[in-house]
Design a protein around this motif. Sequence first.
Motif, mmCIF file in Angstrom:
data_model
loop_
_atom_site.group_PDB
_atom_site.id
_atom_site.type_symbol
_atom_site.label_atom_id
_atom_site.label_comp_id
_atom_site.label_asym_id
_atom_site.label_seq_id
_atom_site.Cartn_x
_atom_site.Cartn_y
_atom_site.Cartn_z
ATOM 1 N N GLU A 6 0.835 -1.198 0.000
ATOM 2 C CA GLU A 6 0.000 0.000 0.000
ATOM 3 C C GLU A 6 0.871 1.249 0.000
ATOM 4 O O GLU A 6 1.849 1.359 0.732
ATOM 5 N N ILE A 7 0.480 2.198 -0.832
ATOM 6 C CA ILE A 7 1.148 3.497 -0.932
ATOM 7 C C ILE A 7 0.222 4.548 -0.339
ATOM 8 O O ILE A 7 -0.996 4.544 -0.582
ATOM 9 N N GLY A 8 0.787 5.457 0.443
ATOM 10 C CA GLY A 8 -0.014 6.540 0.998
ATOM 11 C C GLY A 8 -0.101 7.711 0.030
ATOM 12 O O GLY A 8 0.846 7.990 -0.710
ATOM 13 N N PHE A 9 -1.241 8.383 0.052
ATOM 14 C CA PHE A 9 -1.426 9.574 -0.791
ATOM 15 C C PHE A 9 -2.228 10.589 0.017
ATOM 16 O O PHE A 9 -3.371 10.319 0.409
ATOM 17 N N ILE A 10 -1.618 11.742 0.260
ATOM 18 C CA ILE A 10 -2.259 12.793 1.045
ATOM 19 C C ILE A 10 -2.319 14.069 0.222
ATOM 20 O O ILE A 10 -1.298 14.545 -0.278
ATOM 21 N N GLY A 11 -3.535 14.608 0.064
ATOM 22 C CA GLY A 11 -3.727 15.840 -0.702
ATOM 23 C C GLY A 11 -4.514 15.584 -1.969
ATOM 24 O O GLY A 11 -3.930 15.282 -3.013
ATOM 25 N N LEU A 12 -5.834 15.707 -1.887
ATOM 26 C CA LEU A 12 -6.715 15.351 -3.005
ATOM 27 C C LEU A 12 -7.398 16.589 -3.574
ATOM 28 O O LEU A 12 -8.615 16.678 -3.645
ATOM 29 N N GLY A 13 -6.584 17.525 -4.000
ATOM 30 C CA GLY A 13 -7.109 18.750 -4.604
ATOM 31 C C GLY A 13 -7.271 18.605 -6.103
ATOM 32 O O GLY A 13 -7.447 17.503 -6.635
ATOM 33 N N THR A 14 -7.197 19.733 -6.805
ATOM 34 C CA THR A 14 -7.388 19.758 -8.253
ATOM 35 C C THR A 14 -6.444 18.815 -8.970
ATOM 36 O O THR A 14 -6.815 18.157 -9.949
ATOM 37 N N MET A 15 -5.213 18.750 -8.513
ATOM 38 C CA MET A 15 -4.216 17.870 -9.128
ATOM 39 C C MET A 15 -4.157 16.511 -8.449
ATOM 40 O O MET A 15 -4.040 15.470 -9.112
ATOM 41 N N VAL A 31 -3.733 4.175 0.259
ATOM 42 C CA VAL A 31 -4.351 4.620 1.501
ATOM 43 C C VAL A 31 -4.342 6.136 1.436
ATOM 44 O O VAL A 31 -3.271 6.752 1.282
ATOM 45 N N VAL A 32 -5.517 6.760 1.510
ATOM 46 C CA VAL A 32 -5.596 8.196 1.245
ATOM 47 C C VAL A 32 -6.214 8.951 2.412
ATOM 48 O O VAL A 32 -7.009 8.411 3.182
ATOM 49 N N TRP A 33 -5.798 10.212 2.511
ATOM 50 C CA TRP A 33 -6.402 11.130 3.473
ATOM 51 C C TRP A 33 -6.427 12.517 2.860
ATOM 52 O O TRP A 33 -5.506 12.923 2.123
ATOM 53 N N ASN A 34 -7.485 13.250 3.156
ATOM 54 C CA ASN A 34 -7.591 14.645 2.741
ATOM 55 C C ASN A 34 -8.316 15.412 3.837
ATOM 56 O O ASN A 34 -9.211 14.881 4.498
ATOM 57 N N ARG A 35 -7.905 16.650 4.036
ATOM 58 C CA ARG A 35 -8.509 17.452 5.112
ATOM 59 C C ARG A 35 -10.011 17.592 4.915
ATOM 60 O O ARG A 35 -10.784 17.473 5.859
ATOM 61 N N SER A 36 -10.450 17.867 3.666
ATOM 62 C CA SER A 36 -11.886 17.893 3.350
ATOM 63 C C SER A 36 -12.287 16.481 2.935
ATOM 64 O O SER A 36 -11.968 16.040 1.815
ATOM 65 N N LYS A 37 -12.957 15.781 3.815
ATOM 66 C CA LYS A 37 -13.157 14.348 3.616
ATOM 67 C C LYS A 37 -13.971 14.021 2.365
ATOM 68 O O LYS A 37 -13.757 12.979 1.736
ATOM 69 N N ASP A 56 -2.801 7.666 10.312
ATOM 70 C CA ASP A 56 -3.194 6.338 9.846
ATOM 71 C C ASP A 56 -2.515 5.984 8.527
ATOM 72 O O ASP A 56 -2.238 4.817 8.260
ATOM 73 N N VAL A 57 -2.259 7.004 7.699
ATOM 74 C CA VAL A 57 -1.548 6.766 6.440
ATOM 75 C C VAL A 57 -0.115 6.341 6.735
ATOM 76 O O VAL A 57 0.379 5.342 6.183
ATOM 77 N N PHE A 58 0.553 7.082 7.603
ATOM 78 C CA PHE A 58 1.940 6.763 7.928
ATOM 79 C C PHE A 58 2.067 5.420 8.639
ATOM 80 O O PHE A 58 3.052 4.704 8.469
ATOM 81 N N ALA A 59 1.062 5.064 9.414
ATOM 82 C CA ALA A 59 1.098 3.790 10.134
ATOM 83 C C ALA A 59 1.015 2.598 9.182
ATOM 84 O O ALA A 59 1.585 1.537 9.451
ATOM 85 N N ARG A 60 0.321 2.766 8.062
ATOM 86 C CA ARG A 60 0.081 1.654 7.148
ATOM 87 C C ARG A 60 1.092 1.585 6.002
ATOM 88 O O ARG A 60 1.255 0.518 5.401
ATOM 89 N N CYS A 61 1.723 2.720 5.673
ATOM 90 C CA CYS A 61 2.475 2.793 4.420
ATOM 91 C C CYS A 61 3.939 3.168 4.645
ATOM 92 O O CYS A 61 4.242 4.071 5.421
ATOM 93 N N ARG A 62 4.826 2.507 3.905
ATOM 94 C CA ARG A 62 6.248 2.849 3.965
ATOM 95 C C ARG A 62 6.587 3.999 3.014
ATOM 96 O O ARG A 62 7.605 4.667 3.194
ATOM 97 N N THR A 63 5.767 4.186 1.993
ATOM 98 C CA THR A 63 5.961 5.291 1.053
ATOM 99 C C THR A 63 4.709 6.144 1.059
ATOM 100 O O THR A 63 3.594 5.621 0.888
ATOM 101 N N VAL A 64 4.883 7.447 1.259
ATOM 102 C CA VAL A 64 3.748 8.370 1.325
ATOM 103 C C VAL A 64 3.992 9.522 0.352
ATOM 104 O O VAL A 64 5.001 10.224 0.445
#
Length: 300
Positions: A6-15, A31-37, A56-64
């Motif tokens: 699993e790869i972490g991805f944080i920041g789900l804006g326009t891009m 595994v994703v997280w965004n401030r605006s759910k 939770d992203v960092f706990a599950r993923c070695r690459t974020v």
Amino acid sequence: MTATIEIGFIGLGTMGTPMALNLLKAGTPLVVWNRSKHRSDNLAAAGARVVDHPIDVFARCRTVILMLADEQAMDAVLARGGHDFAARVCGKAIVSMGTMSPDYSRCLSDDIHAVGGVYVEAPVSGSRKPAEAGQLVAMLAGDADDVVAVRPLLAPMCRQVFECGAIPAALRMKLAVNVCLITLVTGLAEATHFAKSHNLDLTQFAAILDEGPMASDVSRIKISKLVCGDFTRQAAITDVLKNSRLVMEAARDAATSLPLMQASLALYAETEALGLGDDDMIAVIRAIEERTAGSHGKSS
């Protein structure tokens, strides 16, 4: 990096949203997280695991992967400066794909390495449409082995990846690319304003530009938006203003004169002040129009 990790991805804006979707389409478990759910809904529907907190992203993923708007958002997600920072990044590879200050990135890299983490710069050139098509251009910087490890992960999002050397070389390269992009689009807006002021046929003007030697993917998209009056965001005025400021800060650090960027910076600031910060960058024509209207008022 295999498809079972699993790869972490944080920041789900326009891009970030289309970039993450392209990773999912390529079979990368996310595994994703965004401030605006609510922005996670499309990712959840596509098979991503949505979590309630960055930790939770960092706990599950070695690459974020971080695709965040600014340095404050980066520090908040990483808990930088707090007790949780080391716990989040130790043993992790942090891949920053947003556009930040090169000086900030250098300091962040030092902090992450100091607690046993890995940091790679991977800013991208392109806006929403190239992001949706997986046609971004990435610039990588970091330790050679780290860059080699991260590079395959970018393939679903990017048509080309360039290795730029040590941090912060990728961000400096991105800012150099932005000088060309921002002045090009600003010049296109000014040329369109000139054509309009002489009552020229804008459809014909666009056709001539599209067939001429200066045509590019960017110019074709932006001139079409100008002709149609479509200011729907691809790269927002506010984001371009931020990038313009980063360019000028880096120019000052290098004692470099950038007269066209200085003029562009003023115009994007004026456009945002008109309440158009969420519009596409081509809305910079509104600031040019305001200047024209103001000069007419003074002459009368």
